[in-house]
Design an enzyme around this catalytic site. Structure first.
Site, mmCIF file in Angstrom:
data_model
loop_
_atom_site.group_PDB
_atom_site.id
_atom_site.type_symbol
_atom_site.label_atom_id
_atom_site.label_comp_id
_atom_site.label_asym_id
_atom_site.label_seq_id
_atom_site.Cartn_x
_atom_site.Cartn_y
_atom_site.Cartn_z
ATOM 1 C CB ALA A 1 -1.165 -0.337 1.305
ATOM 2 N NE ARG A 2 4.119 2.362 5.689
ATOM 3 C CZ ARG A 2 3.512 1.134 6.060
ATOM 4 N NH1 ARG A 2 2.492 0.330 5.517
ATOM 5 N NH2 ARG A 2 3.146 1.831 7.621
ATOM 6 C CB SER B 1 -6.538 -0.632 8.422
ATOM 7 O OG SER B 1 -6.447 -1.854 9.342
ATOM 8 C CG HIS C 1 -7.163 -9.746 -2.608
ATOM 9 N ND1 HIS C 1 -5.727 -9.939 -3.351
ATOM 10 C CD2 HIS C 1 -6.663 -8.956 -1.538
ATOM 11 C CE1 HIS C 1 -4.758 -9.887 -2.699
ATOM 12 N NE2 HIS C 1 -5.788 -9.016 -2.265
ATOM 13 C CE LYS D 1 1.840 -10.716 -6.616
ATOM 14 N NZ LYS D 1 2.251 -11.333 -5.366
ATOM 15 N NE ARG E 1 0.300 -11.572 2.908
ATOM 16 C CZ ARG E 1 0.643 -11.718 1.402
ATOM 17 N NH1 ARG E 1 0.136 -12.737 0.711
ATOM 18 N NH2 ARG E 1 1.838 -10.737 1.171
ATOM 19 C CG ASP F 1 1.867 -14.070 -1.469
ATOM 20 O OD1 ASP F 1 1.139 -13.331 -2.082
ATOM 21 O OD2 ASP F 1 1.032 -15.042 -0.657
#
Length: 331
Positions: A14-15, A33, A77, A95, A163, A176
């Site tokens: 996100a950053r 969040s 997602h 993704k 995660r 991932d």
């Protein structure tokens, strides 16, 4: 116009998106969040005006944002993408698009009915190195592409709380990092017609390493691997009768290519790009929104669904089952 972005999720990716949006003249106006303190901290750190402690509160006033980027964990997602579609807000979904094909198809069907723009954030397809490799293959520099090989393996810390190794959060190497070589081989050779996979599982039940062989029609083959425990590097090669083209690591984001004839490198080509590479997909989203498009021609929803279909099959072959599939979870 200045495109106003909202972001669901506050992780490292996100950053990167905040930086990419601003580099392209856009504005990040809100972040959300599941943890209010985390959302506020992110907003303060990144100088974002609005912060929400529940993901979908960001969508309560859909007129305040022009597009939303979904950067939540894999298990969320499809939920977050569907919420955006139902609110009529264009959405870029990190993704993997969803945990499985059924969920992906539900989002795509809803988006098509509503006419809402949706795109999977497969940023690799917008990178200068990938685009240049595609151009060279199409120009016949290696002849007809017959074999593609790719690896995406990293040695991650075996943290079961992370995660990547969490079954509940949709972890595993395939979703991932395996999604990159799968998308790459499909982009170059076309839709797979057959696949065989072998894999090893982490103690948490997600895939730690997967090795895949695929057939793409009669003569075209691919072999690729992904791993969270083996440091294979992140490189790819496209080969034909006239030679081979190598995308040097990391192939999904890098900008260096080499052309070989036999064992001799006859050309090397370096491409410079933006600092974090997300700018290219930001450009595409803005282009599509301003043009009134409901999907990207460069990253069409059909490719997302094809990728998801094969990810499902490969997971089945290596024995990865997520909680919603075995009845132990509801998401």
């Amino acid at each position: 116009m200045t495109v106003r972005w909202g972001i669901l999720g506050t992780g490292g990716i996100a950053r990167k998106m905040v930086a990419a949006v601003r580099a392209r003249g856009g504005e990040v106006v809100a972040v959300a969040s599941g943890d209010a303190a985390r959302a506020r901290a992110f907003a303060d750190e990144q100088n974002v005006a609005s912060a929400y402690g529940r993901h979908h509160d960001l969508l309560a006033r859909p007129e305040d944002v022009d597009v939303v980027y979904v950067a939540t964990t894999n298990d969320r997602h499809h939920l977050d993408a569907m919420a955006c579609v139902e609110a009529g807000v264009p959405v870029l979904v990190e993704k993997p698009f969803a945990l499985d094909l059924e969920r992906a198809e539900a989002v795509v069907a809803a988006a098509r009915t509503a006419g809402t723009f949706v795109m999977e954030a497969m940023w690799m397809r917008f990178q200068p190195g990938f685009v240049e490799a595609e151009r060279r293959v199409a120009a016949g520099q290696v002849g007809e592409p017959l074999l593609v090989q790719a690896d995406f393996g990293i040695a991650a810390l075996p943290d079961t709380d992370r995660r990547w190794f969490s079954r509940e959060l949709g972890g595993g190497a395939l979703l991932d990092v395996g999604i990159y070589p799968l998308t790459f081989v499909t982009s170059v050779l076309g839709t797979p017609t057959r696949a065989a996979a072998l894999g090893t599982l982490a103690d948490t039940g997600v895939d730690a390493t997967v090795s895949v062989a695929m057939r793409h029609g009669q003569e075209r083959l691919s072999s690729w691997s992904c791993s969270f425990v083996a440091d294979t590097g992140v490189e790819a090669t496209v080969a034909g009768r006239e030679g081979s083209l190598r995308l040097h690591g990391p192939f999904h984001a890098g900008g260096r290519l080499s052309l070989r004839r036999g064992s001799t490198v006859v050309e090397e080509h370096a491409l410079e790009g933006p600092e974090n590479g997300f700018e290219h997909e930001v450009d595409e989203v803005v282009h599509c929104i301003e043009g009134g498009r409901s999907q990207s021609e460069r990253m069409p929803l059909a490719l997302t669904l094809t990728t998801m279909r094969w990810l499902d099959e490969l997971r089945r072959q290596v024995g990865v089952v997520y909680p919603h599939e075995d009845g132990s979870g509801t998401v």
